[in-house]
Design a protein around this motif. Structure first.
Motif, PDB file in Angstrom:
ATOM      1  N   HIS A  39      -7.417  -3.050  -1.897  1.00 15.18           N
ATOM      2  CA  HIS A  39      -5.973  -3.182  -1.679  1.00 15.18           C
ATOM      3  C   HIS A  39      -5.570  -2.835  -0.241  1.00 15.18           C
ATOM      4  O   HIS A  39      -4.481  -3.173   0.195  1.00 15.18           O
ATOM      5  CB  HIS A  39      -5.166  -2.362  -2.711  1.00 15.18           C
ATOM      6  N   HIS A  82       0.822  -1.206   0.000  1.00 15.70           N
ATOM      7  CA  HIS A  82       0.000   0.000   0.000  1.00 15.70           C
ATOM      8  C   HIS A  82       0.864   1.268   0.000  1.00 15.70           C
ATOM      9  O   HIS A  82       0.626   2.208  -0.761  1.00 15.70           O
ATOM     10  CB  HIS A  82      -0.909  -0.030   1.239  1.00 15.70           C
ATOM     11  N   TRP A 113     -13.548   5.969  -0.045  1.00 17.08           N
ATOM     12  CA  TRP A 113     -13.069   6.390   1.273  1.00 17.08           C
ATOM     13  C   TRP A 113     -14.233   6.770   2.167  1.00 17.08           C
ATOM     14  O   TRP A 113     -15.237   7.316   1.696  1.00 17.08           O
ATOM     15  CB  TRP A 113     -12.153   7.614   1.118  1.00 17.08           C
ATOM     16  N   ASP A 116      -9.424   4.326   4.094  1.00 17.64           N
ATOM     17  CA  ASP A 116      -9.343   3.727   2.763  1.00 17.64           C
ATOM     18  C   ASP A 116     -10.152   2.428   2.750  1.00 17.64           C
ATOM     19  O   ASP A 116      -9.868   1.508   3.521  1.00 17.64           O
ATOM     20  CB  ASP A 116      -7.864   3.432   2.469  1.00 17.64           C
ATOM     21  N   HIS A 134      -3.900   9.241   0.782  1.00 22.47           N
ATOM     22  CA  HIS A 134      -2.979   8.271   1.394  1.00 22.47           C
ATOM     23  C   HIS A 134      -2.049   8.937   2.390  1.00 22.47           C
ATOM     24  O   HIS A 134      -1.691   8.338   3.405  1.00 22.47           O
ATOM     25  CB  HIS A 134      -2.208   7.512   0.311  1.00 22.47           C
TER      26      HIS A 134
HETATM   27 MN   MN3 Z   1      -5.219   2.898  -0.913  1.00 24.55          MN
END
Ligand code: MN3
Length: 261
Positions: free
Chosen positions: A225, A84, A183, A221, A134
């Motif tokens: 992933h 990530h 998100w 998130d 992120h």
């Molecule tokens: Mn992400």
């Protein structure tokens, strides 16, 4: 016949032959194969050092992790953390640098860029959002996180949501109900009040024209992933575990800056 019985007995007790006739040698490999399927330990996953992750040259750079990939394992496994941080976050950062290269916005902050974004600019929307989101995600987690907020943030949470548990429930619902990738957010809205919501893909409440608007202070998130290696389809379990690592001191800093604007 005797040898066959002896072989079966020795296989069953986990012993191996030491006498080397051709016939026994053949059967010995069967015995070892059996042992191999029952005794071999899983390979240990080795991860790199987050400090080694560097974006290509450009105005936007990775914000260093304040912990190691393996330090959040009560909620997120180290392999997921490494992929990530060193692949996804790095990729958004590098692609954001490419998207602003040679343009006047290259001198702006990411917040300015996102607030004034042309939403039809896919490269800037996805990579600018990915970079901002992120950066906030990794900065608001800590091995010493969890617990409950304190101070002014706690007061605001109680005032708006009634209790911390009620906020937690709303955030988990926002994350669970987001269809596909996206998100969940805790943000300060235009009235200066806390609000919970969610956005698709790499969008966030700074961007114009979305159905939620304001300054994010905590971003969760919910792209696969972020959790699939450990939780597979159990997004709710990931969301629940995340609360054991949220750094509420950092979220409180974000809150103080957001309401001061
Ligand atoms: Mn992400």
């Amino acid at each position: 016949m005797f040898m066959k019985k002896l072989f079966i007995l020795m296989c069953a007790t986990g012993l191996t032959f030491s006498v080397a006739t051709a016939k026994e040698g053949k059967k010995k490999s069967c015995c070892q194969k059996k042992a191999a399927t029952t005794c071999v330990k899983p390979t240990e996953v080795k991860v790199g050092n987050p400090a080694d992750v560097k974006a290509a040259s450009g105005p936007f750079q990775i914000e260093n992790l304040q912990y190691g990939y393996a330090d959040l394992e009560k909620a997120i496994d180290k392999e997921t953390m490494e992929i990530h941080f060193s692949k996804h976050y790095l990729g958004y950062t590098n692609n954001l640098n490419k998207a602003v290269e040679g343009k006047s916005i290259a001198n702006q902050s990411i917040e300015e860029i996102l607030k004034n974004l042309d939403m039809s600019n896919g490269a800037l929307r996805n990579n600018g959002g990915g970079f901002y989101n992120h950066r906030m995600y990794f900065a608001t987690m800590s091995p010493n996180g969890g617990g409950t907020p304190t101070g002014k943030l706690a007061e605001a949470i109680n005032q708006t949501f009634g209790s911390f548990d009620a906020l937690k429930k709303q955030l988990e619902e926002a994350g669970a109900k987001r269809f596909g990738s996206g998100w969940a957010w805790l943000f300060v809205n235009k009235q200066g009040k806390l609000q919970v919501g969610s956005t698709a893909n790499q969008d966030n409440p700074l961007m114009p024209g979305l159905d939620i608007s304001g300054t994010p202070i905590l971003g969760i998130d919910v792209w696969e992933h972020a959790y699939y290696l450990k939780y597979q389809n159990k997004r709710n379990a990931y969301l629940d575990a995340l609360f054991s690592i949220v750094d509420w001191n950092k979220v409180a800093d974000n809150y103080a800056k957001a309401i001061a604007q």
